[in-house]
Design a protein around this motif. Structure first.
Motif: not given
Length: 112
Positions: A2, A7, A9, A72
């Motif tokens: 995460i 936050d 995934e 991310c």
């Protein structure tokens, strides 16, 4: 995994080259003697021996250090996943120490 920023995934983990460590070794006593003999021979042959006889330079060894990098895909934030694990362990250890200190203080207050 995460993302600590948003936050999400949707995280990609890669192994990247982090640093290059180089260890240098000198020529040693034999190399210094070789270079001295080369110098004397060069003077005697007016530099012609330098065309054939090369100088001793020593050796270098390079080692590439690899590390993990998590990125991310939603927000673009990047971090080292190993650092996050270390930070979590540090927080858990600090919480455990705080709990032990509170128990000790409670026992002292009961005695007083």
């Amino acid at each position: 995994m995460i993302c600590p920023n948003c936050d999400s995934e949707n995280v990609n983990v890669q192994v990247v080259d982090d640093k290059i460590k180089t260890s240098k070794k000198g020529v040693g006593l034999g190399g210094h003697a070789n270079n001295a003999a080369r110098g004397f021979t060069a003077v005697a042959t007016l530099g012609m021996s330098n065309l054939v006889w090369k100088k001793s330079k020593g050796t270098n060894k390079s080692k590439i250090v690899k590390s993990k990098l998590a990125i991310c895909q939603d927000c673009g934030y990047d971090w080292n996943p190993d650092d996050v694990v270390k930070q979590q362990k540090k927080v858990e250890r600090n919480e455990k120490l705080k709990g032990l200190m509170n128990k000790g203080l409670d026992k002292l207050n009961e005695k007083l």
